[in-house]
Design an enzyme around this catalytic site. Sequence first.
Site, PDB file in Angstrom:
ATOM      1  N   HIS A  60      96.654 -20.736  67.566  1.00  0.00           N
ATOM      2  CA  HIS A  60      95.568 -19.802  67.275  1.00  0.00           C
ATOM      3  C   HIS A  60      95.887 -18.842  66.130  1.00  0.00           C
ATOM      4  O   HIS A  60      96.981 -18.300  66.042  1.00  0.00           O
ATOM      5  CB  HIS A  60      95.273 -18.974  68.539  1.00  0.00           C
ATOM      6  CG  HIS A  60      94.171 -17.981  68.379  1.00  0.00           C
ATOM      7  ND1 HIS A  60      94.311 -16.641  68.687  1.00  0.00           N
ATOM      8  CD2 HIS A  60      92.889 -18.138  67.964  1.00  0.00           C
ATOM      9  CE1 HIS A  60      93.163 -16.014  68.480  1.00  0.00           C
ATOM     10  NE2 HIS A  60      92.289 -16.896  68.026  1.00  0.00           N
ATOM     11  N   GLU A  80      94.674 -23.759  64.106  1.00  0.00           N
ATOM     12  CA  GLU A  80      93.386 -23.093  63.897  1.00  0.00           C
ATOM     13  C   GLU A  80      93.607 -21.929  62.950  1.00  0.00           C
ATOM     14  O   GLU A  80      94.490 -21.098  63.167  1.00  0.00           O
ATOM     15  CB  GLU A  80      92.810 -22.602  65.230  1.00  0.00           C
ATOM     16  CG  GLU A  80      91.429 -21.976  65.123  1.00  0.00           C
ATOM     17  CD  GLU A  80      91.455 -20.452  64.976  1.00  0.00           C
ATOM     18  OE1 GLU A  80      90.396 -19.873  64.676  1.00  0.00           O
ATOM     19  OE2 GLU A  80      92.540 -19.839  65.147  1.00  0.00           O
ATOM     20  N   ASP A  82      91.623 -18.878  60.681  1.00  0.00           N
ATOM     21  CA  ASP A  82      90.428 -18.116  60.323  1.00  0.00           C
ATOM     22  C   ASP A  82      90.378 -18.011  58.811  1.00  0.00           C
ATOM     23  O   ASP A  82      91.340 -17.575  58.173  1.00  0.00           O
ATOM     24  CB  ASP A  82      90.484 -16.722  60.952  1.00  0.00           C
ATOM     25  CG  ASP A  82      90.585 -16.796  62.464  1.00  0.00           C
ATOM     26  OD1 ASP A  82      89.626 -17.257  63.090  1.00  0.00           O
ATOM     27  OD2 ASP A  82      91.637 -16.401  63.000  1.00  0.00           O
ATOM     28  N   ASP A 128      88.202 -22.073  60.964  1.00  0.00           N
ATOM     29  CA  ASP A 128      87.209 -21.195  61.584  1.00  0.00           C
ATOM     30  C   ASP A 128      86.589 -20.378  60.457  1.00  0.00           C
ATOM     31  O   ASP A 128      87.149 -19.387  60.002  1.00  0.00           O
ATOM     32  CB  ASP A 128      87.898 -20.298  62.613  1.00  0.00           C
ATOM     33  CG  ASP A 128      86.918 -19.432  63.395  1.00  0.00           C
ATOM     34  OD1 ASP A 128      85.755 -19.301  62.960  1.00  0.00           O
ATOM     35  OD2 ASP A 128      87.317 -18.878  64.436  1.00  0.00           O
TER      36      ASP A 128
END
Length: 339
Positions: A60, A80, A82, A128
Site C-alpha cells: 500500500h 499500489e 498513489d 491509484d
Amino acid sequence: MVSLLRLCSFLLAAGSILVQGSPIIAPSIPPCEPPSNFTGPSNFTSRPGNGASPFWLIAHRVLTKDGVKAALGHGANALEMDITGWWSGWFGDHDGLLTSAGDTVSDLFDEIASRRTQGDPVSFVWLDLKNPDFNKNGVNIVSLMILCREKLEKVGVRVLYGFYSSQTNGPSFKFVKQVMNENEAIGIDGKFETVEKDFEEKGIPLQKRVFSSGLFNPDFNFGNCEVHSSGVCAQLREGKESHEFSKVFGWTVSSYTRKDHVYKMMEVGVDGLIYGFVASHYYDHADIRHTLSTIRGWLEEHKDTHRLATVDDNPWSSMSKKGSSKSSWVKGEVPSIAH
C-alpha cells in the site's frame, strides 16, 4: 481501427479530449514510433500454476524508491501507488499537497524495472489515480501511459489503471479504455452494483475489469459477509460471486485490522489484499511485517487451494463471452478516439 502512427498524428494534429478545460495532445517526446523494445510479448507469460488460486500481496501507498525496495524485500508481488499530476510531472503522491509528494513516477518506475530485471517477482503496479484528468504542461494521461509502457511493461510488469466510480465519465477513463493493451487493465473502486453497471455500460471486456472495495480500516464497516449489504465483506463476496470481474481486491489490511476480518476477506475469495500502513507511505516497519505474517498465515493454512502469484500468472486473464481486449496502441491498432 488505425495504426499507432496514425493515432499519434491524429492526436498531434487535431485530436483532443477535454481535461479541466484543455485538450490532451500526445507529446512529441518520446516520438510516436515506439522503440524496438517497447513491449515485447516474450516478457509476459501466463503459465498455469499447481491448480491453486494465485494471490497477490499488494503493498500500500508505495511513493518512494525506498518504499519499492522495502515492499519487494518483504515479498510483495504487486505495488499500489498513489499518483498525482503536477505541473512538473507525475509523482507518487497521495494527498496532492505541496509537501506530500514522494519520488517522481519516472524514478519509481525505473526502480521497479531494475528490481524486476534482478528477479523480484513484481507482477503488476496498481496506479491509484488521484487526478487522472490533469492536463498541464504536457503532464496528462498520455504521458503517464507512455511511461508505463516504456519503463514497466517492456520488462514484464503489468499495469492496473485505478479509477473511482466518480471518475469513470472523465476523458482519461475513456482514453485508457480505448488504447489499453493486453498488459493493462482498468480498476474501479466503489460499490459492487455501481461498479458492475459502469463496466457493463462502458463495454469493458471482463478480463480487463478489476473491482476493489475497502476502507482505510475495513473494521469500521466490515459488516456481515453472508448478507447483501454495503459492508466491505459483503461487497467483496458479491463481486467474486458475480463472475463479472477478472479480479477482486480488498483494502487496506494493517496491523490494526482484526485477524478474523482478514481471514474472512480471504475466505470469500478475494484475489489479493492491499496491506500496509493506514495513513502513511510504505517503509520497513514491524507493523507491516506483522500484517504480512497474518496474510501469509492464512495462505499457509490453505496452501492446497491458494498460493502466492508469480510473474507467470497473468492477472488480466479470464475466459469471457463479453468481448475480448485486443492488443492496441503498442501493437498498432486502436479504436478511434471520441471527443
